[in-house]
Design a protein around this motif. Structure first.
Motif, short mmCIF file in Angstrom:
data_model
loop_
_atom_site.label_atom_id
_atom_site.label_comp_id
_atom_site.label_asym_id
_atom_site.label_seq_id
_atom_site.Cartn_x
_atom_site.Cartn_y
_atom_site.Cartn_z
N LEU A 1 5.52 -43.24 -17.00
CA LEU A 1 4.44 -43.82 -16.49
C LEU A 1 3.50 -44.64 -17.10
O LEU A 1 2.63 -45.09 -16.32
N ARG B 1 6.99 -47.47 -21.76
CA ARG B 1 7.67 -47.03 -20.73
C ARG B 1 9.36 -47.37 -20.90
O ARG B 1 10.03 -46.36 -20.54
N ARG C 1 7.52 -36.39 -14.57
CA ARG C 1 7.08 -37.78 -13.79
C ARG C 1 7.07 -37.48 -12.28
O ARG C 1 6.22 -38.11 -11.65
N ALA C 2 8.16 -36.74 -11.82
CA ALA C 2 8.08 -36.47 -10.32
C ALA C 2 6.69 -35.88 -9.84
O ALA C 2 6.46 -36.08 -8.63
N LEU D 1 4.03 -38.12 -9.80
CA LEU D 1 4.07 -39.30 -8.85
C LEU D 1 3.80 -38.76 -7.31
O LEU D 1 3.52 -39.36 -6.28
N SER D 2 3.95 -37.25 -7.12
CA SER D 2 3.87 -36.82 -5.98
C SER D 2 2.55 -36.39 -5.34
O SER D 2 2.21 -36.21 -4.23
N LYS E 1 -2.20 -41.01 -4.07
CA LYS E 1 -2.81 -41.98 -5.03
C LYS E 1 -4.15 -41.93 -4.96
O LYS E 1 -4.95 -42.43 -5.85
N THR F 1 -5.95 -40.79 -8.12
CA THR F 1 -6.07 -42.06 -9.23
C THR F 1 -7.20 -42.75 -8.96
O THR F 1 -7.89 -43.06 -9.78
#
Length: 303
Positions: A94, A101, A160-161, A164-165, A168, A171
Motif C-alpha cells: 500500500l 510497492r 492489505r484487503a 482497504l476495506s 476512506k 485516512t
C-alpha cells in the motif's frame, strides 16, 4: 417470516424441504453403515487395534506426544514468523513509493503461486547444499521455511484487503489533523482492521497447522503424521485407528484455535463499542445541579 433477502417457504416448499431432508439422512445412514461394515469385515474395529490408545500410555509417550510436540513447534515458529512478515509486506503493497510497492507485490504474488510442498522441498535442498544445518534439523527448517514463505504471502493479502476495506474517511480525517502516513497506519487503520481481518487470519493459521503434515508425509519430518507408520506397524497394522486418533488431535487443536479467535473477536468488538470514558457519580450530580440552578440577575448561573 419474510425479509428483503428471504421469502418464507409455502406449503409445497416445506414438503419439498422435508423430503430432501429425509433423503439426505437416508443416504447418510447408508454411507455410514457401508463404512462400518467395510471396516468391520477388515477387522479394523476390533478392540485389540484400539486398545493401545485407551489402556496404556506407551503409544502416547513413544509416538503421539513426540509427534505432537514437533507439529506444534513447527506451527508455532511458522506463525510467529509469518504474521509480522505478512503484515510488513501487506503494508508495503500500500506504499506510495513505487520502489517499495512493486517489489513487495512481486514477492507476494510469486510465493503465493508456488505450492507450499515445493517450497519445503526447495528448503531441504537449500539447507543441504548451502548451510551447515544438520540432517536431523533440516526437515524442521524446511517445513518452517515453506510455511512462512507461502503463508506470509497470503497473510499480506489479508492485511492489505483488511486495510482497504476501511472507509476512506478514516485516512482523510487523520490527514486533516496532521498525522503522517505511518502514524495513520499504526494508530488509526491497523487497530480497526484487526477485527475485520481476524477470521481470515485465524483461518490461515489453521492452514499452517494442517500443512505441517506435508513435512511428515514427504520430508520425514517427525510430526504426528510421520508417527502413524511406525505406530501402526508396532501395534499390528492398526492404520485406521492410528489415523483416527491423529485426526481427532488435529481437530481438537484447530477447534481450540478457532474458538479462541472467536472469543477474541467478540471481545475486541465489545471494547470498540465503548468510548472508554468513565463518569463518576459526583460529576453527574454537579451537572444536574448546574443544569437546574436559577439564573443570576445578570444572566449568569449560580455555582
Amino acid at each position: 417470516m419474510s425479509s428483503l433477502l428471504y421469502d418464507a417457504p409455502g406449503p409445497r416448499a416445506k414438503r419439498r424441504n422435508a423430503l430432501f431432508t429425509v433423503l439426505f439422512l437416508a443416504v447418510l445412514v447408508a454411507v455410514l453403515w457401508w463404512v462400518y461394515k467395510s471396516l468391520d469385515e477388515k477387522g479394523q474395529l476390533e478392540w485389540v487395534k484400539w486398545e493401545p490408545f485407551f489402556s496404556g500410555s506407551e503409544a502416547w509417550t513413544t509416538y503421539i506426544l513426540p509427534g505432537l510436540k514437533n507439529t506444534l513447534i513447527a506451527a508455532a515458529l511458522s506463525m510467529l514468523l509469518a504474521l509480522p512478515l505478512g503484515a510488513v509486506f501487506g503494508i508495503a503493497r500500500l506504499s506510495d513509493h513505487t520502489w517499495i510497492r512493486i517489489p513487495a507485490g512481486a514477492i507476494v504474488e510469486f510465493f503465493r503461486a508456488i505450492p507450499v510442498l515445493i517450497l519445503m522441498i526447495f528448503g531441504v535442498a537449500l539447507y543441504s547444499e548451502y548451510t551447515d544445518v544438520s540432517s536431523d534439523d533440516r526437515p524442521l527448517y524446511a517445513v518452517v521455511t515453506g510455511l512462512v514463505l507461502y503463508n506470509a504471502s497470503v497473510l499480506a493479502e489479508i492485511v492489505r484487503a483488511g486495510i482497504l476495506s476501511l472507509p476512506k474517511g478514516q485516512t482523510e480525517a487523520a490527514q486533516a489533523i496532521g498525522l503522517r502516513k505511518t502514524q495513520t497506519m499504526t494508530s488509526i487503520l491497523l487497530p480497526q482492521a484487526v477485527t475485520a481481518m481476524l477470521p481470515a487470519i485465524v483461518s490461515q493459521l489453521v492452514v499452517i497447522v494442517k500443512d505441517t503434515a506435508l513435512g511428515g508425509a514427504v520430508l520425514t519430518f517427525p510430526d504426528l503424521i510421520a508417527a502413524v507408520s511406525p505406530m501402526s506397524s508396532y501395534y499390528g497394522a492398526n492404520t485406521i485407528a492410528s489415523f483416527t486418533v491423529v485426526a481427532v488431535i488435529f481437530v481438537a487443536i484447530n477447534f481450540t484455535l478457532t474458538s479462541f479467535a472467536s472469543w477474541l473477536e467478540r471481545r475486541l468488538r465489545r471494547s470498540k463499542k465503548s468510548t472508554g470514558a468513565v463518569v463518576g457519580v459526583e460529576a453527574i450530580e454537579d451537572l444536574e445541579t448546574v443544569g437546574h440552578a436559577p439564573p443570576e440577575p445578570g444572566g449568569g448561573i449560580k455555582e
